[in-house]
Design a protein around this motif. Structure first.
Motif, PDB file in Angstrom:
ATOM      1  N   ARG A  41       2.381   1.769  -3.448  1.00 51.97           N
ATOM      2  CA  ARG A  41       1.404   2.326  -4.386  1.00 51.97           C
ATOM      3  C   ARG A  41       1.216   3.820  -4.134  1.00 51.97           C
ATOM      4  O   ARG A  41       1.117   4.614  -5.070  1.00 51.97           O
ATOM      5  N   ARG A  42       1.170   4.218  -2.856  1.00 51.15           N
ATOM      6  CA  ARG A  42       0.991   5.625  -2.509  1.00 51.15           C
ATOM      7  C   ARG A  42       2.176   6.464  -3.015  1.00 51.15           C
ATOM      8  O   ARG A  42       1.993   7.534  -3.587  1.00 51.15           O
ATOM      9  N   ASP A  67       7.048  12.874   2.529  1.00 49.93           N
ATOM     10  CA  ASP A  67       5.887  13.619   2.032  1.00 49.93           C
ATOM     11  C   ASP A  67       4.969  12.732   1.204  1.00 49.93           C
ATOM     12  O   ASP A  67       3.746  12.851   1.268  1.00 49.93           O
ATOM     13  N   ALA A  70       0.832  -1.206   0.000  1.00 45.35           N
ATOM     14  CA  ALA A  70       0.000   0.000   0.000  1.00 45.35           C
ATOM     15  C   ALA A  70       0.867   1.256   0.000  1.00 45.35           C
ATOM     16  O   ALA A  70       0.582   2.233  -0.710  1.00 45.35           O
ATOM     17  N   GLN A  71       1.944   1.244   0.785  1.00 50.38           N
ATOM     18  CA  GLN A  71       2.850   2.391   0.833  1.00 50.38           C
ATOM     19  C   GLN A  71       3.542   2.586  -0.513  1.00 50.38           C
ATOM     20  O   GLN A  71       3.717   3.705  -0.988  1.00 50.38           O
ATOM     21  N   LEU A  75       4.548   9.571   1.556  1.00 48.31           N
ATOM     22  CA  LEU A  75       3.905   8.560   2.399  1.00 48.31           C
ATOM     23  C   LEU A  75       2.815   9.149   3.293  1.00 48.31           C
ATOM     24  O   LEU A  75       2.025   8.406   3.868  1.00 48.31           O
ATOM     25  N   LYS A  76       2.766  10.484   3.401  1.00 46.70           N
ATOM     26  CA  LYS A  76       1.766  11.119   4.254  1.00 46.70           C
ATOM     27  C   LYS A  76       0.370  10.850   3.720  1.00 46.70           C
ATOM     28  O   LYS A  76       0.101  11.021   2.533  1.00 46.70           O
ATOM     29  N   VAL A  77      -0.532  10.467   4.607  1.00 51.62           N
ATOM     30  CA  VAL A  77      -1.915  10.220   4.217  1.00 51.62           C
ATOM     31  C   VAL A  77      -2.711  11.492   4.473  1.00 51.62           C
ATOM     32  O   VAL A  77      -2.732  12.003   5.595  1.00 51.62           O
ATOM     33  N   GLN A  78      -3.336  12.014   3.427  1.00 50.23           N
ATOM     34  CA  GLN A  78      -4.142  13.220   3.573  1.00 50.23           C
ATOM     35  C   GLN A  78      -5.456  12.865   4.251  1.00 50.23           C
ATOM     36  O   GLN A  78      -6.074  11.862   3.922  1.00 50.23           O
ATOM     37  N   ARG A  79      -5.856  13.694   5.209  1.00 52.13           N
ATOM     38  CA  ARG A  79      -7.139  13.465   5.857  1.00 52.13           C
ATOM     39  C   ARG A  79      -8.254  13.864   4.901  1.00 52.13           C
ATOM     40  O   ARG A  79      -8.114  14.805   4.123  1.00 52.13           O
ATOM     41  N   LYS A  80      -9.372  13.165   4.996  1.00 47.35           N
ATOM     42  CA  LYS A  80     -10.525  13.493   4.161  1.00 47.35           C
ATOM     43  C   LYS A  80     -11.069  14.845   4.599  1.00 47.35           C
ATOM     44  O   LYS A  80     -11.117  15.147   5.789  1.00 47.35           O
ATOM     45  N   LYS A 121       1.976   9.445  -5.807  1.00 45.15           N
ATOM     46  CA  LYS A 121       2.284  10.837  -5.460  1.00 45.15           C
ATOM     47  C   LYS A 121       3.596  11.332  -6.047  1.00 45.15           C
ATOM     48  O   LYS A 121       3.687  12.470  -6.502  1.00 45.15           O
TER      49      LYS A 121
END
Length: 84
Positions: A8-9, A45, A5-6, A47-52, A13
């Motif tokens: 792919r992220r 940066d 998952a990381q 790998l940071k998950v943006q909050r919805k 990005k």
């Protein structure tokens, strides 16, 4: 290491290749360290998950203030018109 998952992220990005260039210092060793720091920052940066984003509506006061401003502007423009 990174999970699937990381990975792919990061791919989504930052793209398929992460690249960091540093030519700030005269020393090759220092430039290499700076490039590694920049690479780590770019990876962090990515790998940071943006909050919805939570949808909000404007407060009643804000809506009234906006409409009052619109009314004032309309009145000003109405006064600029030639008399009928």
């Amino acid at each position: 290491m990174l999970s699937e998952a990381q990975k792919r992220r990061v791919l989504a990005k930052a793209g398929p290749a992460l690249r960091a260039v540093a030519q700030d210092e005269r020393s090759q060793w220092r430039n290499r360290e700076l490039a590694l720091e920049r690479l780590a920052d770019a990876l962090r940066d990515a790998l940071k998950v943006q909050r919805k984003r939570r949808a909000t509506k404007p407060s009643k006061t804000a809506v009234e203030r906006r409409l009052e401003t619109k009314r004032r502007r309309a009145a000003t423009k109405r006064l600029r018109r030639p008399p009928e």
